[in-house]
Design a protein around this motif. Structure first.
Motif, PDB file in Angstrom:
ATOM      1  N   TYR A  23      -1.542 -76.965  81.586  1.00 60.26           N
ATOM      2  CA  TYR A  23      -0.227 -77.414  81.135  1.00 60.26           C
ATOM      3  C   TYR A  23      -0.355 -78.167  79.810  1.00 60.26           C
ATOM      4  CZ  TYR A  23       1.324 -76.438  85.934  1.00 60.26           C
ATOM      5  OH  TYR A  23       1.610 -75.833  87.134  1.00 60.26           O
ATOM      6  N   GLU A  24       0.534 -77.814  78.873  1.00 59.61           N
ATOM      7  CA  GLU A  24       0.620 -78.565  77.619  1.00 59.61           C
ATOM      8  C   GLU A  24       1.463 -79.813  77.869  1.00 59.61           C
ATOM      9  OE1 GLU A  24       1.231 -76.914  73.315  1.00 59.61           O
ATOM     10  OE2 GLU A  24       3.215 -77.410  74.133  1.00 59.61           O
ATOM     11  N   CYS A  25       0.895 -80.978  77.559  1.00 57.61           N
ATOM     12  CA  CYS A  25       1.562 -82.240  77.917  1.00 57.61           C
ATOM     13  C   CYS A  25       1.644 -83.198  76.734  1.00 57.61           C
ATOM     14  CB  CYS A  25       0.796 -82.950  79.042  1.00 57.61           C
ATOM     15  SG  CYS A  25       0.646 -82.020  80.574  1.00 57.61           S
ATOM     16  N   ARG A  26       2.654 -84.020  76.783  1.00 56.79           N
ATOM     17  CA  ARG A  26       2.743 -85.205  75.932  1.00 56.79           C
ATOM     18  C   ARG A  26       2.444 -86.420  76.793  1.00 56.79           C
ATOM     19  NH1 ARG A  26       3.289 -84.986  70.238  1.00 56.79           N
ATOM     20  NH2 ARG A  26       4.745 -83.321  69.647  1.00 56.79           N
ATOM     21  N   ALA A  27       2.066 -87.523  76.143  1.00 58.95           N
ATOM     22  CA  ALA A  27       1.840 -88.772  76.878  1.00 58.95           C
ATOM     23  C   ALA A  27       3.090 -89.639  76.796  1.00 58.95           C
ATOM     24  CB  ALA A  27       0.639 -89.511  76.306  1.00 58.95           C
ATOM     25  N   ARG A  28       3.377 -90.372  77.848  1.00 60.07           N
ATOM     26  CA  ARG A  28       4.485 -91.315  77.845  1.00 60.07           C
ATOM     27  C   ARG A  28       4.336 -92.313  76.693  1.00 60.07           C
ATOM     28  NH1 ARG A  28       8.910 -89.629  80.175  1.00 60.07           N
ATOM     29  NH2 ARG A  28       8.678 -89.062  82.368  1.00 60.07           N
ATOM     30  N   GLY A  29       5.474 -92.720  76.112  1.00 60.49           N
ATOM     31  CA  GLY A  29       5.465 -93.658  74.997  1.00 60.49           C
ATOM     32  C   GLY A  29       4.847 -94.998  75.338  1.00 60.49           C
ATOM     33  N   ARG A  30       4.888 -95.355  76.612  1.00 60.24           N
ATOM     34  CA  ARG A  30       4.352 -96.664  77.002  1.00 60.24           C
ATOM     35  C   ARG A  30       2.849 -96.755  76.781  1.00 60.24           C
ATOM     36  NH1 ARG A  30       1.882 -96.478  81.946  1.00 60.24           N
ATOM     37  NH2 ARG A  30       2.337 -94.686  83.284  1.00 60.24           N
ATOM     38  N   PHE A  31       2.147 -95.606  76.783  1.00 58.33           N
ATOM     39  CA  PHE A  31       0.707 -95.651  76.518  1.00 58.33           C
ATOM     40  C   PHE A  31       0.439 -96.169  75.116  1.00 58.33           C
ATOM     41  CE2 PHE A  31       0.638 -92.173  79.808  1.00 58.33           C
ATOM     42  CZ  PHE A  31      -0.026 -92.911  80.765  1.00 58.33           C
ATOM     43  N   ARG A  32       1.282 -95.729  74.151  1.00 62.30           N
ATOM     44  CA  ARG A  32       1.116 -96.200  72.777  1.00 62.30           C
ATOM     45  C   ARG A  32       1.402 -97.689  72.690  1.00 62.30           C
ATOM     46  NH1 ARG A  32       4.577 -93.202  70.735  1.00 62.30           N
ATOM     47  NH2 ARG A  32       3.267 -91.388  70.373  1.00 62.30           N
ATOM     48  N   LYS A  33       2.454 -98.139  73.386  1.00 61.17           N
ATOM     49  CA  LYS A  33       2.790 -99.559  73.373  1.00 61.17           C
ATOM     50  C   LYS A  33       1.680-100.395  73.987  1.00 61.17           C
ATOM     51  CE  LYS A  33       7.797 -98.836  73.617  1.00 61.17           C
ATOM     52  NZ  LYS A  33       9.031 -99.010  74.438  1.00 61.17           N
ATOM     53  N   GLU A  34       1.042 -99.861  75.014  1.00 61.04           N
ATOM     54  CA  GLU A  34      -0.054-100.577  75.679  1.00 61.04           C
ATOM     55  C   GLU A  34      -1.410-100.310  75.020  1.00 61.04           C
ATOM     56  OE1 GLU A  34       0.171 -99.249  79.710  1.00 61.04           O
ATOM     57  OE2 GLU A  34       2.180-100.094  80.033  1.00 61.04           O
ATOM     58  N   LYS A  35      -1.369 -99.559  73.901  1.00 61.47           N
ATOM     59  CA  LYS A  35      -2.581 -99.233  73.135  1.00 61.47           C
ATOM     60  C   LYS A  35      -3.626 -98.524  73.997  1.00 61.47           C
ATOM     61  CE  LYS A  35      -1.895-102.935  69.784  1.00 61.47           C
ATOM     62  NZ  LYS A  35      -2.454-104.134  69.105  1.00 61.47           N
ATOM     63  N   ILE A  36      -3.130 -97.576  74.791  1.00 58.69           N
ATOM     64  CA  ILE A  36      -4.001 -96.746  75.626  1.00 58.69           C
ATOM     65  C   ILE A  36      -3.936 -95.319  75.096  1.00 58.69           C
ATOM     66  CG2 ILE A  36      -4.395 -95.803  77.936  1.00 58.69           C
ATOM     67  CD1 ILE A  36      -3.072 -98.339  79.062  1.00 58.69           C
ATOM     68  N   THR A  37      -5.076 -94.754  74.786  1.00 59.77           N
ATOM     69  CA  THR A  37      -5.135 -93.369  74.303  1.00 59.77           C
ATOM     70  C   THR A  37      -5.754 -92.485  75.371  1.00 59.77           C
ATOM     71  OG1 THR A  37      -5.418 -94.121  72.013  1.00 59.77           O
ATOM     72  CG2 THR A  37      -6.012 -91.834  72.504  1.00 59.77           C
ATOM     73  N   PRO A  38      -5.027 -91.470  75.841  1.00 66.67           N
ATOM     74  CA  PRO A  38      -5.643 -90.531  76.787  1.00 66.67           C
ATOM     75  C   PRO A  38      -6.855 -89.860  76.137  1.00 66.67           C
ATOM     76  CG  PRO A  38      -3.256 -90.236  76.711  1.00 66.67           C
ATOM     77  CD  PRO A  38      -3.616 -91.128  75.563  1.00 66.67           C
ATOM     78  N   LEU A  39      -7.894 -89.631  76.933  1.00 65.94           N
ATOM     79  CA  LEU A  39      -9.129 -89.032  76.439  1.00 65.94           C
ATOM     80  C   LEU A  39      -9.412 -87.730  77.167  1.00 65.94           C
ATOM     81  CD1 LEU A  39     -11.510 -92.141  76.291  1.00 65.94           C
ATOM     82  CD2 LEU A  39     -10.182 -91.146  74.411  1.00 65.94           C
ATOM     83  N   VAL A  40     -10.073 -86.819  76.464  1.00 58.81           N
ATOM     84  CA  VAL A  40     -10.592 -85.633  77.134  1.00 58.81           C
ATOM     85  C   VAL A  40     -11.533 -86.087  78.245  1.00 58.81           C
ATOM     86  CG1 VAL A  40     -12.065 -83.608  76.867  1.00 58.81           C
ATOM     87  CG2 VAL A  40     -10.364 -84.154  75.116  1.00 58.81           C
ATOM     88  N   GLY A  41     -11.361 -85.500  79.427  1.00 58.11           N
ATOM     89  CA  GLY A  41     -12.139 -85.920  80.591  1.00 58.11           C
ATOM     90  C   GLY A  41     -11.373 -86.851  81.511  1.00 58.11           C
ATOM     91  N   ASP A  42     -10.253 -87.402  81.033  1.00 57.28           N
ATOM     92  CA  ASP A  42      -9.445 -88.282  81.885  1.00 57.28           C
ATOM     93  C   ASP A  42      -8.849 -87.499  83.049  1.00 57.28           C
ATOM     94  OD1 ASP A  42      -9.570 -90.905  80.934  1.00 57.28           O
ATOM     95  OD2 ASP A  42      -8.044 -90.557  79.395  1.00 57.28           O
TER      96      ASP A  42
END
Length: 291
Positions: A23-42
């Motif tokens: 699935y092609e996904c976007r990350a929720r905006g709150r991750f940016r606010k919390e300074k969390i970057t999804p990583l490959v392998g997550d």
């Protein structure tokens, strides 16, 4: 909510594998606010729009391990690939990656590639340095098919980050292990003895015989200034048996008298190239703390 694993991230899109679907996904905006970057392998929780079949990353599960460069999560081991020649191995760079792997408590395999080139003395020298410390060293050549089966066995049923400088043959090795990966390979620039960056992004690739591998873009430098100065000595495995024998505690193993690490260096129990790597990294960490 569906559970899946991020296998690739490009331009703000994350590709999440759920069983046999991606699935092609976007990350929720709150991750940016919390300074969390999804990583490959997550390992992530996603919601999927049934009409568009696109998803949104809703949550990221706790990470088992995390590397900064390459930026990946939840790997079991690191295979660090260096060429015997073309380009010549830079031990200070190899030691930097070993330190990052040790900092994450990853198992490490050192792969010395292109052994079909006339460099038997260099191969023996590098084996002596790193096998003495306790690292597994596998010598390989895709041209004459040497060591490829040993490397394949090492990757079986593991999630492995495959890393090393550009031009050392990482993608060629993976293609030899599993041809249908069809990874792009590049040639060495004769002028600067540096490889072209044929891998443009980090991607989690499934292996037919079990396990996953992360082919990563080549790198030329690795920053370690986030590591505590006092912790650095423990990441050089061969130092450990001497650390409690130094007269002064703590000891930087530079100018202090009656230092057990320096005595081990003088007696040949610690290799000079490894000690010089330690000195260089310690100086970089101290410089970074000043600014």
């Amino acid at each position: 909510m569906i559970e899946g694993t991020i296998i690739k991230g490009i331009g703000g899109f994350y590709y999440v594998r759920v069983e046999n679907k991606i699935y092609e996904c976007r990350a929720r905006g709150r991750f940016r606010k919390e300074k969390i970057t999804p990583l490959v392998g997550d390992h992530v929780h996603i919601s999927v729009d049934n009409a568009s079949k696109q998803g949104v990353i809703e949550g990221i599960m706790d990470r088992k391990t995390e590397l900064i460069r390459p930026p990946v999560a939840n790997v079991d081991q690191a295979v660090i690939v260096f060429a015997i020649q073309q380009p010549d191995p830079k031990l200070s760079l190899l030691d930097r990656f070993l330190i990052l792997a040790e900092n994450e408590d990853l198992d490490v395999v050192i792969c010395l590639n292109k052994i079909d080139l006339e460099a038997k003395e260099e191969l023996q020298r590098l084996r002596m340095i790193y096998e003495q410390i306790g690292y597994q060293v596998i010598a390989t050549s895709t041209k004459v098919k040497m060591g490829v089966e040993d490397l394949k066995e090492c990757l079986k049923n593991q999630t492995t980050v495959f890393a090393g400088p550009s031009g050392v043959g990482k993608s060629s090795l993976l293609n030899s292990i599993q041809p249908n990966l069809a990874l792009q390979t590049g040639e060495i620039s004769q002028k600067i003895e540096r490889g072209k960056h044929t891998t443009r992004h980090v991607e989690l690739l499934p292996l037919e015989f079990g396990g996953w591998v992360l082919d990563t873009p080549g790198f030329s430098s690795l920053q370690v200034d986030f590591i505590d100065k006092e912790e650095l000595q423990y990441l050089f495995k061969e130092f450990n048996e001497y650390l409690d024998r130094c007269k002064f505690q703590p000891c930087n193993h530079i100018n202090e008298p009656d230092c057990a690490v320096k005595r081990a260096l003088e007696h040949g129990h610690i290799h000079i190239s490894r000690y010089e790597s330690y000195r260089q990294l310690l100086e970089e960490i101290e410089q970074a703390r000043r600014y």
